[in-house]
Design a protein around this motif. Structure first.
Motif, mmCIF file in Angstrom:
data_model
loop_
_atom_site.group_PDB
_atom_site.id
_atom_site.type_symbol
_atom_site.label_atom_id
_atom_site.label_comp_id
_atom_site.label_asym_id
_atom_site.label_seq_id
_atom_site.Cartn_x
_atom_site.Cartn_y
_atom_site.Cartn_z
ATOM 1 N N SER A 1 8.080 55.385 68.738
ATOM 2 C CA SER A 1 7.693 54.420 67.630
ATOM 3 C C SER A 1 5.984 55.213 66.935
ATOM 4 O O SER A 1 5.497 55.063 65.930
ATOM 5 N N THR B 1 9.263 50.368 73.895
ATOM 6 C CA THR B 1 10.726 50.193 73.474
ATOM 7 C C THR B 1 11.741 49.928 73.955
ATOM 8 O O THR B 1 11.972 49.068 73.979
ATOM 9 N N GLY C 1 10.925 46.319 75.355
ATOM 10 C CA GLY C 1 9.952 45.474 74.698
ATOM 11 C C GLY C 1 10.650 45.331 72.862
ATOM 12 O O GLY C 1 9.862 44.753 72.255
ATOM 13 N N ASN D 1 -0.322 42.404 78.040
ATOM 14 C CA ASN D 1 0.075 41.120 78.016
ATOM 15 C C ASN D 1 -0.262 39.925 79.093
ATOM 16 O O ASN D 1 1.325 40.151 79.719
HETATM 17 N N1 ADP Z 1 -0.082 41.870 72.865
HETATM 18 C C1 ADP Z 1 1.652 42.137 73.703
HETATM 19 N N2 ADP Z 1 1.944 41.064 73.684
HETATM 20 C C2 ADP Z 1 3.565 41.369 74.123
HETATM 21 N N3 ADP Z 1 3.761 42.181 73.812
HETATM 22 C C3 ADP Z 1 3.265 43.305 73.199
HETATM 23 C C4 ADP Z 1 2.360 42.876 72.425
HETATM 24 N N4 ADP Z 1 1.912 44.947 72.196
HETATM 25 C C5 ADP Z 1 2.587 45.045 72.092
HETATM 26 N N5 ADP Z 1 4.128 44.401 73.041
HETATM 27 C C6 ADP Z 1 4.993 45.491 72.966
HETATM 28 O O1 ADP Z 1 5.294 46.409 73.375
HETATM 29 C C7 ADP Z 1 6.501 46.976 73.014
HETATM 30 C C8 ADP Z 1 6.050 48.278 72.699
HETATM 31 O O2 ADP Z 1 5.573 49.365 73.640
HETATM 32 P P1 ADP Z 1 4.646 51.225 73.776
HETATM 33 O O3 ADP Z 1 4.406 51.377 75.148
HETATM 34 O O4 ADP Z 1 3.218 50.968 72.287
HETATM 35 O O5 ADP Z 1 6.046 51.475 72.606
HETATM 36 P P2 ADP Z 1 6.570 52.678 72.504
HETATM 37 O O6 ADP Z 1 7.824 52.588 73.831
HETATM 38 O O7 ADP Z 1 6.870 53.054 71.874
HETATM 39 O O8 ADP Z 1 5.819 53.690 73.050
HETATM 40 C C9 ADP Z 1 6.751 46.166 71.509
HETATM 41 O O9 ADP Z 1 7.473 46.791 71.215
HETATM 42 C C10 ADP Z 1 6.331 44.865 72.385
HETATM 43 O O10 ADP Z 1 7.720 44.607 72.644
#
Ligand code: ADP
Ligand code: 5SP
Length: 546
Positions: free
Chosen positions: A50, A301, A341, A453
């Motif tokens: 992302s 993700t 996620g 969370n």
């Molecule tokens: N406040 C929140 N509560 C629950 N899930 C969350 C929250 N913030 C982000 N997420 C989850 O975390 C995911 C993003 O995680 P991240 O580790 O930032 O992503 P990436 O894999 O792109 O590095 C989102 O797709 C969502 O499912």
């Protein structure tokens, strides 16, 4: 195309999470070099799906500044995922410049950079280092036919696993190269090098083609046991080994910044770039998973269940990946869910967007607050998070998502909770394989956006039936590779030493026995659903592709 730049300046002397001073117990005798007058600083850069996250830490592991820059994901067809490597580079330059500005650190004091990134992706370069086409990503599903070809060229699945420790899976790099050869012949004819996402950033930083063992493991070209390219498999596939970069260990110095890169980033040409790691191994280092007994989960993700292993170990059915760890001479096993996620993101952004009536930044909090009002087990609604096929445990590009068990009493909150529970059950699938192999699991460390969370951390604890901990510094992969940079620069003798000196547990969530009992009742029903729906899913996938 939209780029967002989010910057958080972290003051070094605060007491808030992530703002840490040099702890009393961490005196400089933990460092391999004598007391220095000036502090050394390290950058960790994580090229995520992302966005890119960059972290500036000092030699004690204190986070000085961090910055994120997001970029788009292109999906030209169902199951195809691509990104423009130029977006990764722009995000790298922006975030490094941001942390240097907000961190107020002298360029000469930044001694080394560690690179992490989404694994398996393929950057195709011509002989002039020009990117030939958009990169194909880790969750791209277009290569089922090429996986079959690789398996048969190797002499069958068993023979393939003997050569590279893993079966052929659609997201891996080798089938992507074959796909290019078979589907875009003109592009393939121009091909001079294939790089993983973070290694294309390295090329632009140091002007050399280098990868390291943890990320190279996910190409399917690496002899994971010997930690070097499998020339045997490469020649069976009719490919030239010269297409691949040289391979080093994760804490090795791969070069220093070119004059052009140093000028662009506001750093010096003395700044080293260490091997770094694929985001899973980097995240594990950032979570302190560098020895047996500790397991880490990540809900980004993708979803990842990761265990350290002193020797290469294999799941007989090839459901777990066996890869080199970023710890010198060690390995790891992991289960990966492709839309973890990402399933909650889909649910919140594409399905219930606008219905919760809150600003974008608060959308997950609003949705999960509704889910928190529903009892554990979502009153019997189950969700299969296979929105883009699945890797562990099914290795099926045609698997599809689904809600099962709905009745008239169920609400939006039930469905949100079911999505979160389905994602967590998918991680439990990996945990069950790991424990069935006799691997000890004393502690689970949760990371990634989903684990921020508290309700989801409780859910993980209840679904896994294990205590779940989180750490003071939450930026797993970027922090992990910043630590590898510190090791490569000689600030610590080993990655194990760097982890034990800098990583601290912030929070612990105990199992709620009543909720765990409900999940134990529902998990076998969840697990049976895939088998029951497999044929229908395949027919629907065919229909969707037509
Ligand atoms: N406040 C929140 N509560 C629950 N899930 C969350 C929250 N913030 C982000 N997420 C989850 O975390 C995911 C993003 O995680 P991240 O580790 O930032 O992503 P990436 O894999 O792109 O590095 C989102 O797709 C969502 O499912
Ligand atoms: O495919 C895998 C690991 O095998 C993924 O973990 C990718 O490496 C990308 O992950 P995120 O962008 O979700 O962190």
């Amino acid at each position: 195309m939209q780029h967002w730049l989010l910057i958080r300046i972290i003051l070094p002397l605060g007491s808030h999470d992530g703002h840490r001073r040099l702890p009393q117990e961490l005196s400089h005798d933990h460092l391999s070099s004598p007391i220095k007058q000036t502090m050394s600083y390290y950058l960790g850069i994580d090229i995520g799906t992302s966005g890119t996250k960059t972290l500036l830490i000092d030699e004690t592991g204190a986070v000085i500044a961090e910055a994120n820059a997001e970029y788009p994901l292109h999906q030209p067809k169902p199951g195809w995922t691509e990104q423009d490597p130029e977006d990764w580079w722009n995000a790298t330059v922006k975030t490094v410049r941001s942390v240097m500005k907000s961190g107020k650190v002298k360029p000469a004091d930044v001694k080394a950079i560690g690179l992490s990134g989404q694994m398996h992706g393929s950057v195709f370069l011509d002989k002039n280092d020009k990117v030939i086409r958009n990169a194909l990503l880790w969750n791209d599903q277009r290569t089922a036919a090429q996986c079959d070809e690789i398996t048969s060229a190797a002499g069958g699945r068993k023979a393939l696993i003997k050569m590279v420790a893993n079966p052929a899976l659609t997201g891996f790099q080798a089938p992507k190269v074959l796909w290019l050869r078979e589907n875009e012949k003109r592009n393939f004819d121009k091909l001079a090098k294939v790089l993983l996402p973070k290694d294309d950033i390295r090329r632009r930083l140091i002007g050399d083609y280098v990868t390291e063992v943890s990320d190279a493991s996910g190409t399917l070209f690496l002899d994971v046991v010997k930690r070097k390219w499998s020339t045997k498999l490469i020649s069976k596939l009719g490919l030239d080994a010269g297409l691949l970069p040289r391979v080093v260990e994760s804490d090795e110095v791969t070069g220093t910044l070119t004059a052009e890169a140093a000028k662009l980033l506001g750093l010096t040409t003395d700044c080293k770039v260490v091997g770094g790691a694929g985001d899973c191994a980097a995240g594990a280092v950032g979570n302190g998973v560098v020895k047996s007994g500790v397991l880490s989960t990540s809900i980004g993700t993708s979803g990842v269940m990761f265990v350290h292993s002193d020797q290469p170990q294999y799941d007989a059915d090839g459901r777990l990946h066996t890869f080199c760890h970023a710890v010198n001479g060690k390995w790891h096993m992991m289960g990966v869910n492709l839309t973890s996620g990402g399933s909650l993101q889909w649910w919140v952004d594409s399905v219930i967007r606008g219905l919760t009536g809150v600003a974008d930044a608060k959308r997950y909090e609003a949705a999960t607050a509704e889910a928190a009002k529903v009892a554990a087990g979502s009153d019997g609604v189950l969700f299969l998070p296979y929105l883009n096929g699945e890797r562990t445990p099914h290795a099926d590009p045609n698997a599809r998502g689904s809600f099962v068990g709905m009745n008239l009493t169920h609400t939006r909150g039930h469905m949100t909770r079911a999505v979160m529970e389905g994602i967590t059950f998918a991680l439990r699938d990996s945990l069950e394989i790991i424990t069935s192999m006799g691997v000890p699991v004393k502690q689970v460390r949760a990371s990634g956006g989903g684990s921020k969370n508290p309700m989801w951390r409780q859910m993980q604890s209840d679904v896994f039936g294990k205590k779940v901990t989180t750490l003071v510094v939450e930026q797993g992969p970027a922090f992990g590779v910043a630590l590898l940079a510190a090791v490569g620069d000689g600030a610590y003798k080993s990655i194990e030493q760097a982890c034990s000196a800098t990583i601290k547990v912030a929070d612990e969530t105990a199992v709620d026995k009543a909720a765990a009992k409900k999940y134990d009742q529902l998990f076998p029903i969840y697990r049976d659903l895939y088998g029951n729906l497999k044929e229908s899913m395949a027919q629907l996938a065919k229909y969707q592709a037509s």
